[in-house]
Design an enzyme around this catalytic site. Structure first.
Site, PDB file in Angstrom:
ATOM      1  N   ASP A  98      -9.373  -9.006  11.274  1.00 41.24           N
ATOM      2  CA  ASP A  98      -8.709  -7.914  10.569  1.00 41.24           C
ATOM      3  C   ASP A  98      -9.762  -6.833  10.298  1.00 41.24           C
ATOM      4  OD1 ASP A  98      -6.861  -6.277   9.410  1.00 41.24           O
ATOM      5  OD2 ASP A  98      -6.105  -7.735   7.983  1.00 41.24           O
TER       6      ASP A  98
HETATM    7  C1  BGC Z   1      -4.305  -4.818   7.812  1.00 37.11           C
HETATM    8  C2  BGC Z   1      -3.727  -5.294   9.118  1.00 37.11           C
HETATM    9  C3  BGC Z   1      -3.597  -4.145  10.085  1.00 37.11           C
HETATM   10  C4  BGC Z   1      -4.959  -3.517  10.277  1.00 37.11           C
HETATM   11  C5  BGC Z   1      -4.957  -2.390  11.275  1.00 37.11           C
HETATM   12  C6  BGC Z   1      -5.559  -3.985   8.013  1.00 37.11           C
HETATM   13  O1  BGC Z   1      -5.919  -3.358   6.836  1.00 37.11           O
HETATM   14  O2  BGC Z   1      -4.582  -5.929   6.992  1.00 37.11           O
HETATM   15  O3  BGC Z   1      -2.483  -5.892   8.888  1.00 37.11           O
HETATM   16  O4  BGC Z   1      -3.067  -4.603  11.298  1.00 37.11           O
HETATM   17  O5  BGC Z   1      -5.395  -3.013   9.020  1.00 37.11           O
HETATM   18  O6  BGC Z   1      -4.298  -1.292  10.835  1.00 37.11           O
END
Ligand code: BGC
Length: 733
Positions: A263
C-alpha cells in the site's frame, strides 16, 4: 510474448532496469498532478530513475496515457511498457453506489455487471489495473473505510469478492474492456483497534483464518491478478514485512501467484512502525516477504541496489518479483499493444452512456434499504391533494458519489430534486432545511460556501413548509468526505444541526419519511423515533436521485438488505450478528442482571444484518430438510415456502443461516451460508431450496485443523439474521 522470450528479456535487463519494474510512482512524477492519495514528501529521484519506473498510479485519460506510454517506451532501453493503475472503487465516470451499498443488493451478479462497466470505461481511458475490490471484513462503524467494503459477513463478502474480480477481469486480461483487479488490503485491515485508522490489529490466528481470509481467498480463486498489502500490523508485525503472512499464507496456502504491491508508502512506514531501523532494512523486509512493487516510497528505489550489491539479498529475489511484474504486463497483452484499449473515441461513446447510467440506476435502487415504513407512508403518491416537502442538505445535493470517486462530478450526478421532478412536478416543494453542519463548523472535506441565510431563517422556512405539507421527506446524512480513508469517528450520528431541523419539523408534522445518506451504519436511535419511514440511501452514485425517486414513488419496491448491522449507540461497536456464544447469554426476558451485554442498552443492534423491508409482506414457512442426517460427501436439501402475502409485486431475499450447536471451540450464534433473491407477485408462493453439505460446516477446530465436527446443527431460514424458522440435523461421523 512467450515464456521463453519473457525470461530472455529478464536476463537481458540491467539491475537498475529490474529495480525500476518494482517501483510505482504517482503521476506527479510524469507531469500530471491530479490525484494524490497519500503522503508525498519522501520520494526524491533522478530523471534516470523515472525513466525506469515500471508503473504509475492515479492518472487516466486515453490521450494522456497514450502520450505518456509512448514517451516512456521510447526512452526505456528495452521498451518495456508502463502499467497504469488507479482506484476505481465504485465506478470510473459512471459512479455506482459505494461498495457497502452494493453489498446490500444481495445480488453478486448485478455487482459483477457494475464492475464490468467500470472496467469498460476505465480501459477506454487507458487504465490497466484497478485497486479494487477491497474485501476487508468490516464490523466497526467507527472506521471510515467500512464504505469501501461489502460488509460484515464472511460468506457475503466472498460472493462479492468473486463477482467483482470476474467483472473487472472478464475472460482474460488482454481482451478489450477487461482490466486487472487488485485485491486489498492484505490482511485484516478492517479490524483496527478501536476503529482507529491505521491502527494495529490484534487477532487470533483462528479468527484471521476463519473470518478475515475467506473473502481474499475467493478473489484469488477467481483469478485476481494483484494483491495489495495493508498498512496495519497483525499481532505486532506490519503486513508489508510479514514473511509468514505473505509467503506462507498468501502464496503457499492461498496459492496466490500474481503481483503483490505494497500500500501507499507502507514499505517505508515500517521505519515509523519501529521494526526497521532505516529504509534499507524496510526494503529488505518487504522484498523478503515477497512484496513485488513498492508503491510510493523511497525504499526500493534507493536501497534495493545496495542490498544486492552488498550481498544482503540475492538477485534471485529481485528476479522473482520482476518476472511477476513482466508476466502481468504480458497477460495484459502490453508487449503487443502497449496502449491496450486506450481510445478517445470509445471514451466519448461509452463513458456515462445511457446503458451505463441505466445500470447505475438499477444497482442504486437495489441497494436502498427500507428500515421502517409505518402507516405505509412510502411509496409516495405521484399525484395527490396534499403536497410533499423535501428538505435537508441532501434534498438538492449532487454530491452523491462517495469519497473514493475521483471522477464523479456534481454536473453528471442526478440529485433527489431532479429525480423527483421527473416523476411528480405538482405539489412538491424543496427547501434547504439547514446546511450540512452548524455554520462555522470545520469538518474534513467540507466547504461551507456562502450560506446566504442565518440558521434561524433556514429553520423558519423549513418549518413553514412542513406545516403546509402532507408529508415531509427529510434528506439527511453525513458529508461524503466523512467516510473513506482516514475518517474514523467517535461520533457516528447525523450532524446535530440536521437533527435539530428534524426535531423542529416533527413538532409541526409527524408524517416524516427520512432518507439517510451515509457511508457507514449510523446511530439513528433518535432519528428512528422521529420518522415514520426510513430509507437508507448510502452514497448512491451518478443516478442516485433517479433511483431514489424510483423507490419512493413505488416504481421499484425496495429490496436492499443491510450488509452491516446498525448499532443502537456507538458504544455497541464493533457489533455483528455472528457473535460467539457466551456462558451467560442475554435474554430480553431475563430477570437476571449478570448476563452478557450492557446495562444501558440491549445487546442487539437497532437493525440487524440482512434486514430490509419491501412494499409488500412476505412469509417464510414449512422449513423442511429432506433428511435429518448428513454424511460427508452427501448433501441435505432444505426447503421453505415463501409467499408474497402483501399487495405489491416485490423482491425478497431468502437467507439461510446455520448454527453449529456444539464444537471443540465456541461457535458463532449463526452464520450465513446461502441466500437467494426472488421476486414474487402478490399472492404468489415459491419453494426455495438450499443445499447443505459438510464443506459448509468446516471451521478451525481446537487443534487448528479445518474440518466439520460431527454433531447437531440448526438451520434458520428467513429474511434477516434474526430468522426464526428452524430445523435441525445431525452430521454423522
Ligand atoms: C489506500 C489504498 C489505495 C492507495 C492508492 C492508499 O492510501 O490505502 O486503498 O489503493 O492509497 O491510491
Amino acid at each position: 510474448m512467450t515464456q521463453d522470450n519473457l525470461r530472455k528479456l529478464l536476463n537481458d535487463m540491467s539491475l537498475d532496469e529490474k529495480i525500476g519494474q518494482l517501483i510505482q510512482l504517482d503521476a506527479r512524477f510524469f507531469g500530471d498532478a491530479k490525484m494524490v492519495t497519500g503522503p508525498t514528501g519522501n520520494v526524491e529521484l533522478t530523471q534516470d530513475q523515472i525513466n525506469y519506473v515500471g508503473s504509475v498510479l492515479s492518472t487516466s485519460g486515453a490521450s494522456t496515457l497514450k502520450k505518456l506510454q509512448k514517451e516512456y517506451m521510447e526512452k526505456h532501453p528495452h521498451h518495456i511498457p508502463l502499467l497504469f493503475m488507479m482506484d476505481i472503487i465504485n465506478g470510473y465516470h459512471t459512479i455506482f453506489p459505494i461498495p457497502l451499498a452494493q453489498g446490500c443488493t444481495f445480488e453478486p451478479e448485478l455487482v459483477k455487471k457494475a464492475a464490468q462497466i467500470a472496467a469498460k470505461e476505465s480501459t477506454a481511458a487507458g487504465l490497466h489495473i484497478t485497486f479494487s475490490p477491497m474485501v476487508d471484513l468490516v464490523r466497526d462503524a467507527r472506521w471510515g473505510r467500512v464504505m469501501e467494503s461489502t460488509g460484515e459477513d464472511v460468506y457475503l463478502n466472498s460472493c462479492y469478492a468473486k463477482a467483482m474480480v470476474e467483472g473487472y477481469q472478464g475472460d482474460g486480461l488482454h481482451k478489450k474492456g477487461n482490466m486487472g483487479a487488485c485485491l486489498k488490503h492484505f490482511a485484516a485491515y478492517g479490524y483496527p483497534t478501536g476503529g482507529r485508522e491505521y491502527d494495529n490489529v490484534e487477532l487470533s490466528e483462528r479468527t484471521l483464518f476463519e473470518d478475515y481470509l475467506p473473502a481474499y481467498e475467493a478473489a484469488i480463486k477467481a483469478g485476481c491478478s494483484m494483491t495489495m498489502t495493508s498498512f496495519n500490523t497483525i499481532n505486532r508485525i506490519p503486513s508489508t514485512g510479514n514473511r509468514w503472512l505473505m509467503r506462507d499464507v498468501l502464496r503457499e496456502k492461498m496459492k496466490f501467484d500474481g503481483v503483490l504491491i505494497s500500500d501507499y508508502a507502507a514499505v517505508e512506514e515500517m521505519v515509523t512502525h519501529g521494526i526497521a531501523m532505516d529504509k534499507k532494512e524496510a526494503a529488505r523486509l518487504a522484498i523478503e516477504a515477497g512484496v513485488d512493487i513498492d508503491m510510493m516510497s523511497a525504499a526500493y528505489l534507493g536501497e534495493l541496489k545496495t542490498l544486492v550489491q552488498e550481498g544482503e539479498i540475492s538477485i534471485d529475489l529481485i528476479d522473482e518479483s520482476v518476472m511477476r511484474v513482466l508476466q502481468l504486463k504480458n497477460d495484459l497483452g502490453l508487449f503487443e499493444n502497449p496502449y491496450k484499449d486506450a481510445c478517445e473515441e470509445d471514451e466519448k461513446n461509452i463513458i456515462l452512456c445511457d446503458e451505463h447510467r441505466r445500470l447505475a440506476r438499477k444497482v442504486a435502487a437495489a441497494s436502498l434499504v427500507l428500515l421502517k415504513n409505518e402507516e405505509e407512508l412510502l411509496p409516495l403518491p405521484k399525484e395527490s391533494e396534499g403536497s410533499i416537502a423535501f428538505m435537508g442538505p441532501y434534498a438538492m445535493n449532487h454530491e452523491l458519489y462517495g469519497s473514493w470517486s475521483w471522477l464523479g462530478t456534481k454536473e453528471t450526478t442526478v440529485d433527489i430534486r431532479t429525480g423527483v421532478l421527473a416523476k411528480r412536478s405538482e405539489k412538491v416543494e424543496f427547501y434547504d432545511g439547514c446546511p450540512m453542519y452548524r455554520p462555522g463548523t470545520r469538518a474534513r472535506g467540507y466547504e461551507e460556501g456562502n450560506l446566504h441565510k442565518t440558521l434561524d431563517q433556514y429553520f423558519e422556512e423549513a418549518v413553514e413548509g412542513a406545516k403546509s405539507a402532507k408529508t415531509v421527506v427529510m434528506c439527511l446524512g453525513e458529508h461524503r468526505a466523512q467516510t473513506g480513508e482516514a475518517t474514523s469517528r467517535t461520533d457516528i450520528t447525523i450532524p446535530e444541526v440536521q437533527m435539530e431541523l428534524l426535531r423542529k419539523v416533527h413538532e409541526v408534522n409527524e408524517n416524516i419519511v427520512t432518507i439517510i445518506f451515509n457511508g457507514r451504519p449510523l446511530d439513528i436511535t433518535e432519528l428512528e423515533k422521529l420518522s415514520k419511514s426510513i430509507l437508507v440511501a448510502w452514497m448512491p452514485g451518478t443516478e442516485g436521485g433517479n433511483a431514489i425517486a424510483d423507490v419512493i414513488f413505488g416504481d421499484v419496491s425496495p429490496s436492499g438488505k443491510l450488509s452491516m448491522c446498525f448499532p443502537r449507540a456507538v458504544g455497541q461497536t464493533p457489533i455483528y450478528y455472528s457473535q460467539f456464544r457466551t456462558g451467560r447469554p442475554s435474554s430480553p426476558n431475563a430477570d437476571f442482571n449478570f448476563a452478557n451485554g450492557y446495562i444501558d442498552q440491549p445487546v442487539t443492534p437497532l437493525y440487524p444484518f440482512g434486514y430490509g423491508l419491501s412494499y409488500s409482506e412476505f412469509t417464510c414457512s414449512n422449513i423442511t430438510l429432506n433428511q435429518a442426517e448428513l454424511v460427508k460427501g452427501d448433501k441435505i436439501t432444505a426447503t421453505v415456502t415463501v409467499t408474497n402475502t402483501g399487495k405489491r409485486k416485490a423482491s425478497e431475499t431468502v437467507q439461510m443461516y446455520i448454527q453449529d450447536v456444539f464444537g471443540s471451540v465456541v461457535r458463532p450464534l449463526r452464520e450465513l451460508k446461502a441466500f437467494e433473491k426472488i421476486q414474487l407477485q402478490p399472492g404468489e408462493e415459491k419453494e426455495i431450496t438450499f443445499e447443505i453439505n459438510e464443506e459448509m460446516l468446516r471451521f478451525y477446530t481446537v487443534d487448528m485443523s479445518f474440518k466439520a465436527e460431527p454433531g447437531k446443527f440448526r438451520v434458520y431460514i428467513g429474511f434477516d439474521s434474526d430468522a426464526k424458522e428452524m430445523a435441525e440435523f445431525v452430521l454423522n461421523k
